[in-house]
Motif scaffolding. Structure first.
Motif: not given
Lengths: 282, 157
Positions: A55, A75, B115-118, B120-121
């Motif tokens: 990603t 995604m 991948g979209t939350k990386l 935020q993480l």
């Protein structure tokens, strides 16, 4: 539903996932001896790691081709397809429980009571979180393994932007990212603790389809002779948690957490004051 | 409504194809005998039909908070119980679809979707990482110990 998304995004996602599946299956099942026992690595484990690594946040930054292929939209669609791709697995689980239904019903009391074991996290997690200096965040982070139902309960009661909400989101996100990898390894390694594989199988059903799958299938590969019963127990326990999990959080785990928090709070507050570092002063 | 169903069927067919391709490679790698292509296709189609029924049931009973995944398990469970007339044929067909092969595409999608939350993480402190791992361990072994005790008392293990 696809009308909202570009068809090129779907095409890209299909190509990428096909490639990931092919690579993961080519690597195949690997067994390693670790200490007294063994750890089994399954294709699904490689698949989640490859998926994550390519990603834009990680490798995509370096490789332009990946970045242009995996857009935010791709995604998002992947998230939606997780739900759909779980369904064939759900069917397979059903075919494992069905033929063993008599065995499963016989173990009924164990299934119901082990649901209470999920409260174990409150007794271990809450004091640790408080010792690490968390305040009300500790309640959200440790009330349960924090899958969607818990997210809903905490969100409704305290608001997702509250300290409790931050806590629950933290554990939720960690579960999403690390959960399958962690339980994929723990599932096979836990056999070394001496706990019976059937008991471990029941424990694998925590209300998350992917974590249950990771834990129970690596457990089943470690003890192949008990494979069918392990998978049947895990699937049944997971279904049960799906039904009872929400109520257990509302009526048991949350009141218990709040009560323990009040009881322990003065102790941790005193200890912090004694350390007197003033780190928490804003 | 109809368009949505057609979309769902298309998506499920792609997922089915992924499972079959993965299964063929997976079996070749470990040297397991390959199921005949025709039998595998019938197997996956049987599975996909149940998936579609599960999706429709979930849509039909929105108030019952039962996820489609649980519906799918429930239907397959009922069809495969030993005293059901459907059991033999149903298990024969679905037996040509490997359990592990169905898991690989799910986790590939899951990995990509994170991948979209990386970003935020990255904001989550290391303390929450440690706590989450202890929560995993507490939940898992809490249940396992209770189950161990009860199964022992029942004489199952």
């Amino acid at each position: 539903m696809s009308t909202n998304y570009k068809s090129s995004s779907f095409r890209n996602l299909y190509i990428i996932v096909f490639i990931i599946v092919i690579i993961s299956e080519l690597i195949g099942i690997r067994k390693f001896a670790v200490g007294p026992g063994s750890v089994v690595l399954l294709p699904m484990l490689y698949a989640v790691i490859i998926g994550l690594v390519i990603t834009p946040g990680i490798l995509g930054k370096r490789i332009a081709a990946l970045k242009s292929m995996i857009t935010d939209e791709v995604m998002e669609i992947a998230g939606m397809l997780v739900m759909l791709s779980l369904l064939p697995l759900g069917v397979k689980y059903g075919t494992l429980v069905g033929p063993n239904i008599v065995k499963v019903v016989q173990a009924g009391p164990a299934f119901l009571l082990q649901e209470l074991g999920n409260l174990g996290t409150v007794f271990i997690g809450l004091p640790l979180a408080m010792a690490l200096g968390l305040k009300r965040e500790a309640i959200g982070a440790t009330v349960s393994i924090c899958r969607e139902p818990t997210l809903g309960v905490i969100g409704e009661r305290y608001g997702i932007n509250s300290p409790e909400g931050t806590g629950v989101l933290g554990t939720y996100m960690m579960g999403t990212v690390l959960g399958t990898i962690f339980f994929g390894l723990l599932g096979s390694f836990a056999v070394n603790t001496g706990i019976h594989p059937y008991a471990l199988a029941m424990a694998s059903g925590m209300g998350s389809g992917s974590m249950m799958t990771a834990a129970s299938s690596s457990l089943a590969e470690t003890v192949p002779a008990m494979r069918d019963t392990i998978l049947a127990y895990a699937a049944t326990s997971n279904m049960l948690t799906g039904v009872t999990g929400l109520y257990s959080v509302v009526f048991l785990a949350l009141p218990l957490s709040n009560w323990l928090y009040k009881k322990w709070e003065p102790f941790f507050a005193r200890r912090e004051a004694a350390e007197g570092s003033g780190k928490d002063a804003k | 409504m109809q368009n949505k169903t057609i979309d769902q069927v298309k998506l499920m067919l792609v997922i089915g194809a992924m499972i079959l391709v993965g299964q063929k490679i997976g079996r070749t790698v470990i040297g397991k005998e390959l199921a005949p292509l025709g039998a595998s296709v019938i197997g996956i189609l049987t599975v996909l039909v149940i998936c579609m029924v599960a999706l429709k049931l979930k849509g039909a009973f929105p108030k019952v908070k039962f996820p489609a995944f649980a519906w799918a398990t429930m239907i397959a469970l009922i069809l495969s119980m030993p005293f059901m007339p459907t059991a033999k044929l149903f298990l024969q067909y679905t037996g040509n679809v490997d359990f592990l092969a169905t898991t690989t595409p799910i986790l590939a999608f899951a990995g990509i979707s994170v991948g979209t939350k990386l970003t935020q993480l990255k904001k989550i402190s290391w303390k929450l990482v440690i706590i989450a791992i202890v929560v995993f361990i507490g939940t898992f072994f809490g249940s396992a110990l209770v189950a161990q005790l009860v199964l022992k008392i029942q004489g199952i293990i």
